[in-house]
Write an enzyme that holds these catalytic residues in place. Sequence first.
Site, PDB file in Angstrom:
ATOM      1  N   CYS A  14      38.785  44.104  28.026  1.00  0.00           N
ATOM      2  CA  CYS A  14      37.496  44.744  28.288  1.00  0.00           C
ATOM      3  C   CYS A  14      37.071  45.470  27.021  1.00  0.00           C
ATOM      4  O   CYS A  14      37.542  45.142  25.931  1.00  0.00           O
ATOM      5  CB  CYS A  14      37.544  45.655  29.514  1.00  0.00           C
ATOM      6  SG  CYS A  14      38.550  47.156  29.361  1.00  0.00           S
ATOM      7  N   ASN A  17      39.785  49.234  27.022  1.00  0.00           N
ATOM      8  CA  ASN A  17      41.147  49.093  27.542  1.00  0.00           C
ATOM      9  C   ASN A  17      41.627  50.333  28.285  1.00  0.00           C
ATOM     10  O   ASN A  17      42.783  50.707  28.223  1.00  0.00           O
ATOM     11  CB  ASN A  17      42.120  48.710  26.431  1.00  0.00           C
ATOM     12  CG  ASN A  17      43.487  48.233  26.941  1.00  0.00           C
ATOM     13  OD1 ASN A  17      44.502  48.537  26.335  1.00  0.00           O
ATOM     14  ND2 ASN A  17      43.537  47.512  28.034  1.00  0.00           N
ATOM     15  N   CYS A  19      39.741  51.052  31.598  1.00  0.00           N
ATOM     16  CA  CYS A  19      39.235  50.952  32.973  1.00  0.00           C
ATOM     17  C   CYS A  19      39.547  49.594  33.599  1.00  0.00           C
ATOM     18  O   CYS A  19      40.464  49.468  34.396  1.00  0.00           O
ATOM     19  CB  CYS A  19      37.721  51.184  33.024  1.00  0.00           C
ATOM     20  SG  CYS A  19      37.203  52.851  32.581  1.00  0.00           S
ATOM     21  N   SER A  21      40.354  46.315  32.223  1.00  0.00           N
ATOM     22  CA  SER A  21      41.478  45.461  31.815  1.00  0.00           C
ATOM     23  C   SER A  21      42.834  46.029  32.210  1.00  0.00           C
ATOM     24  O   SER A  21      43.738  45.256  32.548  1.00  0.00           O
ATOM     25  CB  SER A  21      41.422  45.123  30.327  1.00  0.00           C
ATOM     26  OG  SER A  21      41.456  46.264  29.514  1.00  0.00           O
ATOM     27  N   ASP A 132      31.403  47.736  34.340  1.00  0.00           N
ATOM     28  CA  ASP A 132      32.178  48.798  33.707  1.00  0.00           C
ATOM     29  C   ASP A 132      31.994  50.098  34.504  1.00  0.00           C
ATOM     30  O   ASP A 132      30.886  50.619  34.573  1.00  0.00           O
ATOM     31  CB  ASP A 132      31.719  48.996  32.269  1.00  0.00           C
ATOM     32  CG  ASP A 132      32.642  49.892  31.465  1.00  0.00           C
ATOM     33  OD1 ASP A 132      33.502  50.574  32.065  1.00  0.00           O
ATOM     34  OD2 ASP A 132      32.495  49.908  30.234  1.00  0.00           O
TER      35      ASP A 132
END
Length: 166
Positions: A14, A17, A19, A21, A132
């Site tokens: 993401c 790194n 949230c 992923s 996100d």
Amino acid sequence: MSTATDPYRVSMVCLGNICRSPIAEVLLRRMVEDEGLADDVVVTSAGTGAWHVGGPMDPGSAAVLRARGLDPDTHRAQQMTAAVVEQYDLLVAMDTSNLADLQEMVGDADHPRVVLLRDFDPDGADGQSVPDPYGGGPDGFETVYAQVEAACAGLVTALPGFLADR
């Protein structure tokens, strides 16, 4: 690039790194273990940006994992760069922006394979991004968890084919 005797290396990617992923890494790793593929597949995660390198997972991501009995505490953010992409067999992007960044890093090489996570969602989320949740409330992290869980289930089903193709 791994050989048929090396573990197949997957990185969930993401932006930061912290949230999406990390949730995907923890879930996919558990699913890989449940399928008996832990000796064949290594799962990590990374971000395309460097803002959070060395830091822990976002508290919202950690909370959704803990609520399901999964351990978020060993995660430390790392960055995916063009210098390290060749260490992986499969790069799994959380959104279309991450996908484009990874494709640029890989360039014209045919390795590693770069895919969008939600393309593996059995309910047909092809081409869709995992949103996100950074800076948002608990509902956003719950949504991410549900989307990632569904897509990881589809991805783990596809892994034997990826292993056979290398």
